[in-house]
Design a protein around this motif. Structure first.
Motif, PDB file in Angstrom:
ATOM      1  N   GLU A 116       0.815  -1.215   0.000  1.00  0.00           N
ATOM      2  CA  GLU A 116       0.000   0.000   0.000  1.00  0.00           C
ATOM      3  C   GLU A 116       0.850   1.268   0.000  1.00  0.00           C
ATOM      4  OE1 GLU A 116      -2.471  -0.286   3.450  1.00  0.00           O
ATOM      5  OE2 GLU A 116      -0.817  -0.951   4.706  1.00  0.00           O
ATOM      6  N   LEU A 117       0.228   2.327  -0.551  1.00  0.00           N
ATOM      7  CA  LEU A 117       0.828   3.658  -0.570  1.00  0.00           C
ATOM      8  C   LEU A 117       0.553   4.300   0.782  1.00  0.00           C
ATOM      9  CD1 LEU A 117       2.046   6.095  -2.143  1.00  0.00           C
ATOM     10  CD2 LEU A 117      -0.267   6.618  -2.917  1.00  0.00           C
ATOM     11  N   VAL A 118       1.593   4.694   1.502  1.00  0.00           N
ATOM     12  CA  VAL A 118       1.373   5.205   2.860  1.00  0.00           C
ATOM     13  C   VAL A 118       1.691   6.691   3.017  1.00  0.00           C
ATOM     14  CG1 VAL A 118       1.649   2.958   3.978  1.00  0.00           C
ATOM     15  CG2 VAL A 118       3.661   4.418   3.598  1.00  0.00           C
ATOM     16  N   GLY A 119       2.175   7.339   1.933  1.00  0.00           N
ATOM     17  CA  GLY A 119       2.447   8.760   2.078  1.00  0.00           C
ATOM     18  C   GLY A 119       3.254   9.273   0.912  1.00  0.00           C
ATOM     19  N   GLY A 120       3.641  10.536   0.989  1.00  0.00           N
ATOM     20  CA  GLY A 120       4.430  11.108  -0.091  1.00  0.00           C
ATOM     21  C   GLY A 120       4.381  12.614  -0.070  1.00  0.00           C
ATOM     22  N   ASP A 121       4.555  13.214  -1.218  1.00  0.00           N
ATOM     23  CA  ASP A 121       4.524  14.663  -1.328  1.00  0.00           C
ATOM     24  C   ASP A 121       4.032  15.017  -2.722  1.00  0.00           C
ATOM     25  OD1 ASP A 121       4.788  17.173  -0.245  1.00  0.00           O
ATOM     26  OD2 ASP A 121       6.917  17.374  -0.747  1.00  0.00           O
ATOM     27  N   THR A 122       3.281  16.119  -2.813  1.00  0.00           N
ATOM     28  CA  THR A 122       2.735  16.550  -4.097  1.00  0.00           C
ATOM     29  C   THR A 122       3.014  18.031  -4.252  1.00  0.00           C
ATOM     30  OG1 THR A 122       0.956  14.928  -3.847  1.00  0.00           O
ATOM     31  CG2 THR A 122       0.636  16.643  -5.496  1.00  0.00           C
ATOM     32  N   THR A 123       3.626  18.394  -5.383  1.00  0.00           N
ATOM     33  CA  THR A 123       3.969  19.800  -5.558  1.00  0.00           C
ATOM     34  C   THR A 123       3.941  20.178  -7.035  1.00  0.00           C
ATOM     35  OG1 THR A 123       5.639  21.491  -5.058  1.00  0.00           O
ATOM     36  CG2 THR A 123       6.459  19.329  -5.645  1.00  0.00           C
ATOM     37  N   ALA A 124       3.961  21.476  -7.323  1.00  0.00           N
ATOM     38  CA  ALA A 124       4.022  21.945  -8.706  1.00  0.00           C
ATOM     39  C   ALA A 124       5.481  21.977  -9.159  1.00  0.00           C
ATOM     40  CB  ALA A 124       3.405  23.340  -8.812  1.00  0.00           C
ATOM     41  N   GLY A 125       5.690  21.714 -10.441  1.00  0.00           N
ATOM     42  CA  GLY A 125       7.048  21.720 -10.983  1.00  0.00           C
ATOM     43  C   GLY A 125       7.079  20.907 -12.254  1.00  0.00           C
ATOM     44  N   PRO A 126       8.255  20.756 -12.855  1.00  0.00           N
ATOM     45  CA  PRO A 126       8.349  19.882 -14.025  1.00  0.00           C
ATOM     46  C   PRO A 126       7.988  18.455 -13.605  1.00  0.00           C
ATOM     47  CG  PRO A 126      10.536  20.554 -13.262  1.00  0.00           C
ATOM     48  CD  PRO A 126       9.540  21.325 -12.447  1.00  0.00           C
ATOM     49  N   LEU A 127       7.440  17.678 -14.553  1.00  0.00           N
ATOM     50  CA  LEU A 127       6.956  16.343 -14.199  1.00  0.00           C
ATOM     51  C   LEU A 127       8.097  15.429 -13.741  1.00  0.00           C
ATOM     52  CD1 LEU A 127       4.561  14.465 -13.947  1.00  0.00           C
ATOM     53  CD2 LEU A 127       4.787  13.907 -16.377  1.00  0.00           C
ATOM     54  N   VAL A 128       8.133  15.169 -12.443  1.00  0.00           N
ATOM     55  CA  VAL A 128       9.133  14.297 -11.826  1.00  0.00           C
ATOM     56  C   VAL A 128       8.404  13.391 -10.835  1.00  0.00           C
ATOM     57  CG1 VAL A 128      11.155  14.188 -10.314  1.00  0.00           C
ATOM     58  CG2 VAL A 128      11.002  15.993 -12.024  1.00  0.00           C
ATOM     59  N   ILE A 129       8.728  12.129 -10.864  1.00  0.00           N
ATOM     60  CA  ILE A 129       8.044  11.170  -9.998  1.00  0.00           C
ATOM     61  C   ILE A 129       9.087  10.385  -9.222  1.00  0.00           C
ATOM     62  CG2 ILE A 129       6.579   9.113  -9.979  1.00  0.00           C
ATOM     63  CD1 ILE A 129       5.787  10.332 -12.929  1.00  0.00           C
ATOM     64  N   ASN A 130       8.943  10.366  -7.904  1.00  0.00           N
ATOM     65  CA  ASN A 130       9.829   9.541  -7.104  1.00  0.00           C
ATOM     66  C   ASN A 130       9.023   8.592  -6.238  1.00  0.00           C
ATOM     67  OD1 ASN A 130      12.572   8.935  -5.778  1.00  0.00           O
ATOM     68  ND2 ASN A 130      11.193   9.320  -4.076  1.00  0.00           N
ATOM     69  N   VAL A 131       9.330   7.321  -6.338  1.00  0.00           N
ATOM     70  CA  VAL A 131       8.718   6.345  -5.436  1.00  0.00           C
ATOM     71  C   VAL A 131       9.809   5.813  -4.525  1.00  0.00           C
ATOM     72  CG1 VAL A 131       7.656   4.043  -5.304  1.00  0.00           C
ATOM     73  CG2 VAL A 131       6.811   5.709  -6.969  1.00  0.00           C
ATOM     74  N   SER A 132       9.472   5.648  -3.261  1.00  0.00           N
ATOM     75  CA  SER A 132      10.371   4.992  -2.306  1.00  0.00           C
ATOM     76  C   SER A 132       9.652   3.769  -1.781  1.00  0.00           C
ATOM     77  CB  SER A 132      10.702   5.923  -1.139  1.00  0.00           C
ATOM     78  OG  SER A 132      11.259   7.122  -1.614  1.00  0.00           O
ATOM     79  N   VAL A 133      10.339   2.642  -1.792  1.00  0.00           N
ATOM     80  CA  VAL A 133       9.706   1.413  -1.311  1.00  0.00           C
ATOM     81  C   VAL A 133      10.343   0.949  -0.006  1.00  0.00           C
ATOM     82  CG1 VAL A 133       8.799   0.371  -3.431  1.00  0.00           C
ATOM     83  CG2 VAL A 133      11.224   0.110  -2.866  1.00  0.00           C
ATOM     84  N   ILE A 134       9.527   0.257   0.764  1.00  0.00           N
ATOM     85  CA  ILE A 134       9.971  -0.314   2.036  1.00  0.00           C
ATOM     86  C   ILE A 134       9.664  -1.802   1.974  1.00  0.00           C
ATOM     87  CG2 ILE A 134       9.661  -0.265   4.555  1.00  0.00           C
ATOM     88  CD1 ILE A 134       8.166   2.585   3.702  1.00  0.00           C
ATOM     89  N   GLY A 135      10.660  -2.613   2.244  1.00  0.00           N
ATOM     90  CA  GLY A 135      10.444  -4.055   2.260  1.00  0.00           C
ATOM     91  C   GLY A 135      11.138  -4.647   3.463  1.00  0.00           C
ATOM     92  N   GLU A 136      11.053  -5.958   3.603  1.00  0.00           N
ATOM     93  CA  GLU A 136      11.757  -6.593   4.710  1.00  0.00           C
ATOM     94  C   GLU A 136      12.385  -7.902   4.269  1.00  0.00           C
ATOM     95  OE1 GLU A 136       8.836  -6.946   7.837  1.00  0.00           O
ATOM     96  OE2 GLU A 136       8.067  -8.832   7.045  1.00  0.00           O
ATOM     97  N   VAL A 137      13.464  -8.237   4.971  1.00  0.00           N
ATOM     98  CA  VAL A 137      14.200  -9.465   4.659  1.00  0.00           C
ATOM     99  C   VAL A 137      14.847  -9.953   5.960  1.00  0.00           C
ATOM    100  CG1 VAL A 137      16.279  -8.154   3.974  1.00  0.00           C
ATOM    101  CG2 VAL A 137      15.928 -10.477   3.069  1.00  0.00           C
ATOM    102  N   ALA A 138      14.935 -11.264   6.109  1.00  0.00           N
ATOM    103  CA  ALA A 138      15.525 -11.815   7.332  1.00  0.00           C
ATOM    104  C   ALA A 138      17.025 -11.497   7.360  1.00  0.00           C
ATOM    105  CB  ALA A 138      15.304 -13.319   7.393  1.00  0.00           C
ATOM    106  N   PRO A 139      17.591 -11.275   8.559  1.00  0.00           N
ATOM    107  CA  PRO A 139      19.017 -10.955   8.667  1.00  0.00           C
ATOM    108  C   PRO A 139      19.877 -11.987   7.936  1.00  0.00           C
ATOM    109  CG  PRO A 139      17.959 -10.725  10.805  1.00  0.00           C
ATOM    110  CD  PRO A 139      16.928 -11.315   9.879  1.00  0.00           C
ATOM    111  N   GLY A 140      20.812 -11.486   7.134  1.00  0.00           N
ATOM    112  CA  GLY A 140      21.735 -12.368   6.429  1.00  0.00           C
ATOM    113  C   GLY A 140      21.179 -12.950   5.134  1.00  0.00           C
ATOM    114  N   GLN A 141      19.894 -12.694   4.839  1.00  0.00           N
ATOM    115  CA  GLN A 141      19.285 -13.315   3.658  1.00  0.00           C
ATOM    116  C   GLN A 141      19.235 -12.399   2.442  1.00  0.00           C
ATOM    117  OE1 GLN A 141      15.850 -15.846   3.970  1.00  0.00           O
ATOM    118  NE2 GLN A 141      17.551 -17.211   4.384  1.00  0.00           N
TER     119      GLN A 141
END
Ligand code: ADP
Ligand code: MG
Length: 320
Positions: A116-141
């Protein structure tokens, strides 16, 4: 919907959804997520800039898909399970049709991965899109770039080069029939991140990277990080459906110097070849052995006739 739509209205209409897994989503100063106890967080961000990463004519739904897909591809390359993502977008003006279609393409892919999308920022400017993802992985894997070992088999998922071929067609370097162009363009604009494969390769692959800047360049990153060399069997590289019908020179260009493939390039001990094939079956993705990790530094291309040549493992560089 022709009334003036402001920033907050736009967010509420297109980017706010009730949270499912997150504790707090769009609407507050921060989002809150409870990570699974004992897991490590995997974080990545990828930005798309109009005129550099996409053409103005891209259908907005595909742009929404791709903005998320390229980020999920980074999590896939680490063998991480995606949890949630943030979206920051600058756009010259409010075009609700654009935003609605963009959100639709993005959410379709998000839903397919249960995130799910949990937040971000919206502003005026040239068309630029940034996505940041959050995931999880077991230690050492986590699959990393620095784990390739001498003797490992070098593998690639899926097929390569159709996205680069579409770019060549857009640049007028090659002419493609209408249906072929549409198919190549789909590869460029709607890549499928190999999340299931990345997860299935944990404990099997010794290193992995996703192909965004071209095979030679991305392989170069793995070789440098792992302090090893490699030989690549050029004839084994799997061309995309449309690329397979092009002349040998175009095939070579798009296979070796593609870009936007978003397939996984990974290494695994030769003794684990069957485990790799099993992981690929689990993930429903084709994988192809394309070479071998060697102690001698550098990258050697082996041709079908056995000739070998040393090449520079260099990929696309935005500042070069
Ligand atoms: P702040 O000023 O506190 O940073 P904003 O006014 O920028 O808050 O954003 C209001 C809320 O909307 C925040 O929860 C933010 O995460 C969310 N938000 C803003 N833009 C987007 C977007 N493009 N996609 C998802 N959430 C967004
Ligand atoms: Mg803000």
């Amino acid at each position: 919907m022709h009334e003036h739509v402001g920033e907050f209205e736009l967010i509420a209409r297109h980017f706010a959804r009730p949270v499912r897994r997150a504790l707090l989503g769009v609407g507050d100063d921060c989002a809150l997520i409870a990570p699974t106890p004992g897991m490590q967080l995997a974080l990545a961000a990828d930005m798309l800039v109009e005129g550099r990463h996409f053409v103005a004519t891209v259908p907005p739904a595909r742009l929404g898909h791709k903005a998320l897909a390229v980020n999920l591809s980074d999590l896939a390359a680490c063998g991480a399970r995606p949890l949630a993502f943030l979206l920051s977008i600058a756009m010259p003006r409010v075009d609700e049709g654009f935003v609605a279609a963009f959100a639709e393409g993005m959410y379709a892919l998000a839903d397919a991965h249960g995130i799910e999308l949990v937040g971000g920022d919206t502003t005026a400017g040239p068309l630029v899109i940034n996505v940041s993802v959050i995931g999880e992985v077991a230690p050492g894997q986590a699959l990393r770039r620095d784990g390739a070992r001498v003797g490992d088999t070098l593998w690639v998922s899926g097929r390569l080069g159709d996205a680069r071929l579409a770019l060549e067609a857009l640049r007028g370097q090659v002419r493609l029939a209408g249906e072929d162009f549409e198919r190549a363009r789909l590869a460029m604009e709607a890549p499928q991140p190999r999340v299931a494969l990345g997860l299935a390769l944990r404990g099997i692959a010794t290193s992995a990277i996703d192909l965004s800047d071209g095979l030679l360049g991305d392989l170069g990153h793995v070789l440098a990080a792992s302090r090893v060399g490699a030989s690549l069997d050029v004839a084994t590289l799997p061309p995309g459906e449309v690329l397979a019908r092009q002349d040998p020179a175009m095939q070579r260009l798009c296979l070796l110097h593609g870009g936007d493939d978003y397939e996984l390039l990974f290494t695994a001990p030769a003794a684990r070849d069957e485990a790799v094939r099993g992981a690929a079956r689990t993930a429903g993705v084709d994988v192809t052995p394309i070479g071998r990790i060697e102690a001698a530094p550098g990258l050697r291309l082996r041709e079908a006739d056995g000739r070998e040549s040393e090449v520079a493992a260099r990929g696309f560089d935005h500042f070069a």
